[in-house]
Design a protein around this motif. Structure first.
Motif, PDB file in Angstrom:
ATOM      1  N   ILE A 181       2.019   2.948   8.089  1.00  0.00           N
ATOM      2  CA  ILE A 181       0.668   3.179   7.552  1.00  0.00           C
ATOM      3  C   ILE A 181      -0.062   2.265   7.074  1.00  0.00           C
ATOM      4  O   ILE A 181      -1.395   2.197   6.958  1.00  0.00           O
ATOM      5  CB  ILE A 181       1.051   4.257   6.259  1.00  0.00           C
ATOM      6  N   SER A 182       0.386   0.841   6.926  1.00  0.00           N
ATOM      7  CA  SER A 182      -0.441  -0.351   6.655  1.00  0.00           C
ATOM      8  C   SER A 182      -0.082  -1.496   7.395  1.00  0.00           C
ATOM      9  O   SER A 182       1.311  -1.713   7.504  1.00  0.00           O
ATOM     10  CB  SER A 182      -0.599  -0.125   5.201  1.00  0.00           C
ATOM     11  N   PHE A 183      -0.872  -2.348   7.686  1.00  0.00           N
ATOM     12  CA  PHE A 183      -0.558  -3.527   8.265  1.00  0.00           C
ATOM     13  C   PHE A 183      -1.578  -4.571   7.793  1.00  0.00           C
ATOM     14  O   PHE A 183      -2.461  -4.984   8.300  1.00  0.00           O
ATOM     15  CB  PHE A 183      -0.726  -3.513  10.055  1.00  0.00           C
ATOM     16  N   PRO A 184      -1.296  -5.107   6.674  1.00  0.00           N
ATOM     17  CA  PRO A 184      -2.085  -5.892   5.999  1.00  0.00           C
ATOM     18  C   PRO A 184      -2.008  -7.302   6.356  1.00  0.00           C
ATOM     19  O   PRO A 184      -0.836  -7.878   6.745  1.00  0.00           O
ATOM     20  CB  PRO A 184      -1.628  -5.938   4.430  1.00  0.00           C
ATOM     21  N   PRO A 185      -3.187  -8.147   6.302  1.00  0.00           N
ATOM     22  CA  PRO A 185      -4.308  -7.781   5.815  1.00  0.00           C
ATOM     23  C   PRO A 185      -5.176  -7.493   7.034  1.00  0.00           C
ATOM     24  O   PRO A 185      -6.474  -7.582   6.904  1.00  0.00           O
ATOM     25  CB  PRO A 185      -4.988  -9.339   5.483  1.00  0.00           C
ATOM     26  N   ILE A 186      -4.676  -6.797   7.966  1.00  0.00           N
ATOM     27  CA  ILE A 186      -5.665  -6.561   9.152  1.00  0.00           C
ATOM     28  C   ILE A 186      -6.029  -4.861   9.150  1.00  0.00           C
ATOM     29  O   ILE A 186      -7.376  -4.817   9.131  1.00  0.00           O
ATOM     30  CB  ILE A 186      -4.731  -6.503  10.601  1.00  0.00           C
TER      31      ILE A 186
END
Length: 588
Positions: free
Chosen positions: A464-469
């Motif tokens: 659900i999240s691919f930081p910092p992208i």
């Protein structure tokens, strides 16, 4: 001639970015990509000499290269117009040989996250006479191993405004740093997480100082002279074992103004000063009691009710009060990539009315630009809570194994997404004929040289999240979203995550209050509504607020644990959401 031609061709092939920058007369250059470490190693752990033949450069960044041990000779002579030099997260150290300066036009220097131990003359920032960095405004030396600062730092960079020394091994400041007139423009000094044992009273000579962060050191006293800094607005001394236990409590819970006043009347444990301070406190207490009595007798209850209705309300729901609290487990693999994460659940947001959603997204973008320093310090991600199934797992995966459905895109591997975004950013820069580095380039490089990429995965196994992208399309915020999961991640520090989460929740409370006060009409677009027609979020979380005319947000604590179940952090804790603003009340 043949040998020379072959050598030039080999250099051109190894460093195509330099040839392109020279051909297009670029003023900005960002060296990046998976092959950078090997190329720098082949160049002897230095930057290639060809780089120092680009005299038009204003901005140079080389980051995340574990084989870069020193910049190499020729930088000062070859780049006289350089305004910004960013060499963070490399392997520079133990000194700089040769020294960086003189760089007469340099304004920003970032050497954070390296292995610097000392910066002596000849192996430091530049000469002191004449000043090697006469225009330098911002110096970031955080995350190194510095045991001492150069005694001539103030003479080398006399116009310094921001100095970041966080996360080193300093036990004192050089006396020359605080001499009268040494750094007349210095407004921000950060030296948290060091070994400082003493703070000189001469710090009062920093006439422009506004922010001072010396948290988590070994200070036993705070000099009373600190109160004489005429512009000082924010101080941090948390994590120091002060002799004056009352002062120690104050630095952990009071506003800067109160602490400085305590020092001004002679704090630090001195009996006379303490008596004065206590007397002042008692007088202030009596004054407040008189004011309250006058209000009661004056019959101004309606004014008090109006004032209370105008305040922002945020209620903290503790884990012990929550029957189904959200939890995040952290895998050890993420420690070397992006180790810090803070989460929170916020219920009661009204994004349906008018431009509320647009204001929320704009506020998030502004935080990314300012507090998050264009995502280099930290990254915010906001999710529709209804689309998430906990518990969550924060870990790291190989770029070719990490798959995500990014916002507005189809499922793609992280490796391919990063490459796609790099190409898009480059194309955008060419189309607009801009010399400066585009917004996308400003944070894509943060993953350069990383074997694994960070990601947040829900209980369904979806990233659900691919930081910092990017975030996932699955948890995208819509107008119908009322309950959100917020995350802040950072490679720098946990405190940065907390500070930015505080700022985000405050902004959300302000947006919610503005929406309520202006009673904007609901304007749901067909593309943004994916629920059953006529079905709206359950208003129970905000019903009491609507009835009373206040905009209550409920913030649920989220725990972050390691894989053994040991608590790493809980947010918000007692020290979080400690707002000095008078227009907000936090109910715990």
């Amino acid at each position: 001639m043949r040998g020379g031609g072959a050598m030039a061709a080999a250099v051109s092939e190894a460093w195509p970015e330099l040839e392109l920058a020279e051909r297009e007369r670029r003023r900005e250059l960002l060296l990046t990509g998976p092959g950078l470490e090997e190329r720098v190693r082949a160049a002897g752990g230095r930057l290639p000499p060809r780089l120092f033949t680009l005299p038009l450069l204003h901005y140079l960044e080389v980051s995340g290269c574990g084989s870069l041990r020193e910049p190499g000779p020729g930088l000062a002579q070859g780049l006289p117009q350089l305004h910004s030099l960013v060499l963070r997260r490399n392997a520079l150290g133990p000194g700089l040989s040769p020294e960086l300066g003189p760089l007469p036009a340099l304004r920003v220097l970032d050497l954070s996250g390296n292995a610097l131990e000392a910066l002596p003359p000849g192996q430091g920032l530049g000469p002191a006479e004449p000043p090697g960095l006469p225009q330098l405004q911002s110096l970031n030396l955080s995350g190194n191993r510095l045991r001492e600062l150069p005694a001539d730092l103030a003479r080398c960079a006399p116009r310094l405004q921001t100095l970041n020394l966080t996360g080193n091994c300093l036990d004192c400041f050089p006396a020359a740093l605080f001499q009268p007139g040494a750094l007349p423009l210095l407004s921000e000094l950060a030296a948290a997480d060091n070994c400082l044992r003493e703070l000189s009273p001469d710090i009062a000579h920093l006439a422009s100082l506004k922010t001072l962060d010396l948290s988590n050191n070994q200070l036993s006293e705070i000099p009373a002279a600190l109160a004489d800094c005429p512009k000082l607005k924010e101080i941090h001394f948390e994590g120091n074992k002060l002799r004056d236990k009352r002062l120690e409590k104050m630095v952990n819970g009071c506003q800067t103004k109160s602490i400085l006043e305590y020092l001004r009347v002679g704090g630090r444990g001195c009996g006379k000063g303490r008596a004065k301070a206590e007397g002042a406190d008692k007088e202030e207490s009596r004054k407040k009691k008189r004011e309250r009595k006058q209000k009661r007798e004056g019959g101004d209850g309606e004014e008090r009710e109006l004032e209370a209705a105008q305040r922002l309300l945020v209620r903290v729901l503790h884990v012990s009060e929550n029957p189904a609290p959200l939890m995040v487990s952290v895998q050890p693999e993420v420690r070397d990539v992006r180790p810090f994460i803070v989460g929170a659940v916020v219920r009661g947001m009204d994004l349906q009315a008018g431009n509320a959603l647009k204001r929320f997204l704009t506020a998030q973008t502004k935080l990314h630009e300012d507090l998050c320093e264009k995502r280099t310090a930290a990254t915010i991600a906001t999710h529709d809570l209804k689309a998430i199934r906990g518990p969550l797992l924060y870990g790291a995966r190989l770029p070719q194994d990490l798959k995500i459905v990014p916002l507005g895109r189809r499922e793609i591997k992280a490796k391919d997404l990063v490459r796609q975004l790099q190409l898009e950013a480059e194309e955008q820069r060419k189309q607009k004929r801009r010399q400066n580095v585009s917004g996308l380039h400003r944070y894509l490089h943060l993953l350069d040289g990383k074997d694994n990429y960070p990601c947040l995965v829900d209980a369904d196994g979806d990233v659900i999240s691919f930081p910092p992208i990017t975030n996932s399309e699955k948890t995208k915020i819509k107008k119908t979203t009322s309950d959100l999961f917020l995350e802040v991640t950072s490679a720098a520090s946990l405190q940065i995550c907390k500070d930015i989460m505080d700022a985000l929740i405050l902004k959300m409370a302000e947006i919610n209050k503005y929406t309520l006060e202006n009673k904007e009409e609901e304007s749901l677009s067909d593309t943004e509504v994916d629920t059953v027609p006529g079905q709206f979020p359950d208003p129970r979380t905000n019903r009491s607020a609507e009835n009373s005319g206040t905009s209550l947000l409920v913030v649920e604590q989220v725990r972050v644990l390691d894989m053994e179940g040991t608590l790493k952090v809980v947010y918000p804790s007692k020290t979080d959401l400690d707002f000095s603003a008078s227009h907000i009340t936090v109910i715990r």
